[in-house]
Design a protein around this motif. Structure first.
Motif, PDB file in Angstrom:
ATOM      1  N   UNK A   1      86.857  36.548  -3.819  1.00  0.00           N
ATOM      2  CA  UNK A   1      86.754  36.193  -5.235  1.00  0.00           C
ATOM      3  C   UNK A   1      86.192  37.363  -6.049  1.00  0.00           C
ATOM      4  N   UNK A   2      85.201  38.060  -5.502  1.00  0.00           N
ATOM      5  CA  UNK A   2      84.624  39.203  -6.212  1.00  0.00           C
ATOM      6  C   UNK A   2      85.657  40.308  -6.391  1.00  0.00           C
ATOM      7  N   UNK A   3      86.480  40.520  -5.378  1.00  0.00           N
ATOM      8  CA  UNK A   3      87.528  41.545  -5.476  1.00  0.00           C
ATOM      9  C   UNK A   3      88.468  41.244  -6.639  1.00  0.00           C
ATOM     10  N   UNK A   4      88.837  39.987  -6.754  1.00  0.00           N
ATOM     11  CA  UNK A   4      89.779  39.597  -7.801  1.00  0.00           C
ATOM     12  C   UNK A   4      89.162  39.719  -9.193  1.00  0.00           C
ATOM     13  N   UNK A   5      87.892  39.358  -9.316  1.00  0.00           N
ATOM     14  CA  UNK A   5      87.279  39.355 -10.642  1.00  0.00           C
ATOM     15  C   UNK A   5      86.741  40.721 -11.061  1.00  0.00           C
ATOM     16  N   UNK A   6      86.383  41.574 -10.083  1.00  0.00           N
ATOM     17  CA  UNK A   6      85.798  42.876 -10.411  1.00  0.00           C
ATOM     18  C   UNK A   6      86.828  43.996 -10.476  1.00  0.00           C
ATOM     19  N   UNK A   7      88.041  43.724  -9.988  1.00  0.00           N
ATOM     20  CA  UNK A   7      89.075  44.743 -10.052  1.00  0.00           C
ATOM     21  C   UNK A   7      88.911  45.856  -9.042  1.00  0.00           C
ATOM     22  N   UNK A   8      88.045  45.661  -8.048  1.00  0.00           N
ATOM     23  CA  UNK A   8      87.846  46.606  -6.955  1.00  0.00           C
ATOM     24  C   UNK A   8      87.738  45.820  -5.654  1.00  0.00           C
ATOM     25  N   UNK A   9      88.201  46.406  -4.571  1.00  0.00           N
ATOM     26  CA  UNK A   9      88.127  45.739  -3.274  1.00  0.00           C
ATOM     27  C   UNK A   9      86.669  45.587  -2.836  1.00  0.00           C
ATOM     28  N   UNK A  10      86.323  44.380  -2.381  1.00  0.00           N
ATOM     29  CA  UNK A  10      85.021  44.136  -1.747  1.00  0.00           C
ATOM     30  C   UNK A  10      85.340  43.809  -0.297  1.00  0.00           C
ATOM     31  N   UNK A  11      85.027  44.730   0.603  1.00  0.00           N
ATOM     32  CA  UNK A  11      85.414  44.599   2.006  1.00  0.00           C
ATOM     33  C   UNK A  11      84.217  44.227   2.867  1.00  0.00           C
ATOM     34  N   UNK A  12      84.464  43.401   3.879  1.00  0.00           N
ATOM     35  CA  UNK A  12      83.414  42.960   4.791  1.00  0.00           C
ATOM     36  C   UNK A  12      83.331  43.919   5.970  1.00  0.00           C
ATOM     37  N   UNK A  13      82.104  44.340   6.284  1.00  0.00           N
ATOM     38  CA  UNK A  13      81.845  45.265   7.384  1.00  0.00           C
ATOM     39  C   UNK A  13      80.899  44.578   8.371  1.00  0.00           C
ATOM     40  N   UNK A  14      81.425  44.097   9.509  1.00  0.00           N
ATOM     41  CA  UNK A  14      80.611  43.394  10.500  1.00  0.00           C
ATOM     42  C   UNK A  14      79.815  44.383  11.345  1.00  0.00           C
ATOM     43  N   UNK A  15      78.490  44.234  11.326  1.00  0.00           N
ATOM     44  CA  UNK A  15      77.591  45.084  12.107  1.00  0.00           C
ATOM     45  C   UNK A  15      76.592  44.205  12.844  1.00  0.00           C
ATOM     46  N   UNK A  16      77.042  43.558  13.921  1.00  0.00           N
ATOM     47  CA  UNK A  16      76.208  42.599  14.633  1.00  0.00           C
ATOM     48  C   UNK A  16      75.191  43.253  15.546  1.00  0.00           C
ATOM     49  N   UNK A  17      74.172  42.448  15.922  1.00  0.00           N
ATOM     50  CA  UNK A  17      73.176  42.884  16.886  1.00  0.00           C
ATOM     51  C   UNK A  17      71.762  42.702  16.411  1.00  0.00           C
ATOM     52  N   UNK A  18      70.849  42.438  17.377  1.00  0.00           N
ATOM     53  CA  UNK A  18      69.405  42.335  17.131  1.00  0.00           C
ATOM     54  C   UNK A  18      69.067  41.275  16.090  1.00  0.00           C
ATOM     55  N   UNK A  19      69.755  40.130  16.169  1.00  0.00           N
ATOM     56  CA  UNK A  19      69.451  39.039  15.256  1.00  0.00           C
ATOM     57  C   UNK A  19      69.717  39.362  13.800  1.00  0.00           C
ATOM     58  N   UNK A  20      70.580  40.332  13.544  1.00  0.00           N
ATOM     59  CA  UNK A  20      70.895  40.718  12.169  1.00  0.00           C
ATOM     60  C   UNK A  20      70.145  41.936  11.693  1.00  0.00           C
ATOM     61  N   UNK A  21      69.255  42.483  12.545  1.00  0.00           N
ATOM     62  CA  UNK A  21      68.423  43.607  12.113  1.00  0.00           C
ATOM     63  C   UNK A  21      69.195  44.913  12.022  1.00  0.00           C
ATOM     64  N   UNK A  22      70.228  45.088  12.854  1.00  0.00           N
ATOM     65  CA  UNK A  22      70.986  46.344  12.830  1.00  0.00           C
ATOM     66  C   UNK A  22      71.704  46.503  11.487  1.00  0.00           C
ATOM     67  N   UNK A  23      72.388  45.447  11.059  1.00  0.00           N
ATOM     68  CA  UNK A  23      73.065  45.506   9.769  1.00  0.00           C
ATOM     69  C   UNK A  23      72.089  45.651   8.613  1.00  0.00           C
ATOM     70  N   UNK A  24      70.947  44.962   8.716  1.00  0.00           N
ATOM     71  CA  UNK A  24      69.943  45.058   7.654  1.00  0.00           C
ATOM     72  C   UNK A  24      69.373  46.469   7.566  1.00  0.00           C
ATOM     73  N   UNK A  25      69.226  47.136   8.696  1.00  0.00           N
ATOM     74  CA  UNK A  25      68.720  48.511   8.691  1.00  0.00           C
ATOM     75  C   UNK A  25      69.705  49.446   7.992  1.00  0.00           C
ATOM     76  N   UNK A  26      71.011  49.229   8.222  1.00  0.00           N
ATOM     77  CA  UNK A  26      72.020  50.025   7.522  1.00  0.00           C
ATOM     78  C   UNK A  26      71.918  49.826   6.015  1.00  0.00           C
ATOM     79  N   UNK A  27      71.685  48.581   5.612  1.00  0.00           N
ATOM     80  CA  UNK A  27      71.529  48.280   4.191  1.00  0.00           C
ATOM     81  C   UNK A  27      70.312  48.970   3.608  1.00  0.00           C
ATOM     82  N   UNK A  28      69.216  48.935   4.347  1.00  0.00           N
ATOM     83  CA  UNK A  28      67.974  49.525   3.852  1.00  0.00           C
ATOM     84  C   UNK A  28      68.128  51.013   3.581  1.00  0.00           C
ATOM     85  N   UNK A  29      69.007  51.672   4.322  1.00  0.00           N
ATOM     86  CA  UNK A  29      69.195  53.125   4.184  1.00  0.00           C
ATOM     87  C   UNK A  29      70.361  53.483   3.253  1.00  0.00           C
ATOM     88  N   UNK A  30      71.053  52.487   2.716  1.00  0.00           N
ATOM     89  CA  UNK A  30      72.203  52.753   1.842  1.00  0.00           C
ATOM     90  C   UNK A  30      71.754  53.208   0.462  1.00  0.00           C
TER      91      UNK A  30
END
Length: 331
Positions: free
Chosen positions: A60-89
């Motif tokens: 829905x965001x892709x359609x309304x914002x006019x830009x692709x919003x893509x999902x990037x699955x980064x599993x592991x450590x109860x969600x901490x691995x993906x959260x760490x990537x976010x913290x450094x973005x």
């Protein structure tokens, strides 16, 4: 050539306009957000509730914002691995994250164990609570217990039973609730961590794992098909579509009660105007009629909150989890 005062004025005016144009470029760039695709990190493998909700919102965001919003699955450590990537973005609005209730829990668990790669208090900015989804305790059909109370009684009266319970990783919601069950129910059951809800469910379906749990959406199809049974919900009230499923409080385990949710986060220091834009987009997405219907089919409820409301929810649950984890000495 003779330079008149009029020529000097024209040159000065042109130079001033040029400098003003350069000064306004950052403003124009900020107003143009988004000008490129946005990545939405999901800190779990594909197929789980957080992944499903993220893909609905991203579309829905892709359609309304006019830009692709893509999902990037980064599993592991109860969600901490993906959260760490976010913290450094970079805090520019082009990397965001869909997480769930396990986010504050895993953060507290790792912080108390002195191994957290990020600080949940300073590294993230709330965007919006997207949905409420109840957490449930599930079991393989081979388990001879109809609910969580009967399971605890079974394990107490048969201490030789080698039962295991699964979670989506160390420090995740069901890990802590499983340890709480061991304490509250005075039972012996071993924790088995998985990288996400999908592999956990497969082990339950195969009968190699006795008990597990995650958000309702992850196992709704199997529950309806009768290939998995529900032992309880951690929500404060019974699930509307499953009125026969008792709450943990009704079964005598009030300390296991937790409300489930999924929310969108951005890196700390993301500009307020970008947070506000993302907030509007997430709210519009989860309230769109097509998404509402799909969420209802998943046993979820579209919410949409302010960033402040999401932050308040996060802090309340962190305080609750911190006490539980400290008492149980989880590491």
């Amino acid at each position: 050539m003779r330079w008149t005062s009029q020529k000097w004025h024209r040159i000065f005016a042109a130079g001033t306009l040029g400098l003003l144009s350069l000064a306004l470029q950052p403003v124009a760039m900020a107003q143009a957000y988004p000008s490129k695709p946005i990545k939405m990190i999901v800190p779990f493998p594909a197929g789980g509730t957080t992944d499903i909700v993220a893909r609905l919102v991203a579309q829905r965001m892709s359609e309304s914002m006019g830009q692709a919003v893509t999902v990037d699955n980064r599993g592991g450590a109860g969600g901490a691995i993906g959260a760490d990537l976010m913290a450094k973005a970079a805090p520019d609005g082009y990397t965001i994250m869909m997480h769930n209730l396990s986010f504050p829990l895993a953060s507290v668990a790792q912080t108390l164990a002195n191994r957290s790669p990020f600080n949940v208090d300073t590294d993230f900015a709330g965007v919006s609570i997207a949905v409420y989804v109840p957490f449930i305790w599930t079991a393989s059909p081979s388990v001879p217990a109809k609910d969580l109370k009967e399971l605890a009684a079974l394990l107490r009266t048969n201490p030789a039973l080698q039962y295991n319970y699964g979670s989506t990783g160390p420090g995740s919601t069901m890990h802590v609730l499983g340890e709480a069950l061991k304490k509250e129910g005075k039972v012996n059951i071993t924790h088995i961590p998985f990288k996400g809800a999908a592999p956990l469910k497969q082990e339950l379906l195969a009968g190699r794992l006795q008990v597990g749990g995650d958000q309702l959406s992850s196992s709704l199809a199997e529950i309806k098909a009768g290939t998995l049974k529900v032992l309880a919900t951690t929500a404060s009230k019974r699930i509307p579509g499953m009125p026969d499923v008792p709450t943990v409080k009704e079964l005598g385990f009030p300390n296991l009660e937790l409300e489930g949710w999924n929310g969108v986060f951005a890196p700390a220091k993301t500009p307020k105007d970008i947070i506000d834009r993302l907030n509007r987009e997430v709210i519009a997405a989860v309230r769109h009629p097509d998404v509402v219907k799909r969420l209802n089919d998943l046993g979820a409820e579209g919410v949409g909150s302010t960033p402040a409301e999401q932050d308040a929810m996060l802090r309340r649950q962190m305080d609750q989890f911190r006490t539980i984890i400290r008492e149980m000495r989880l590491e």
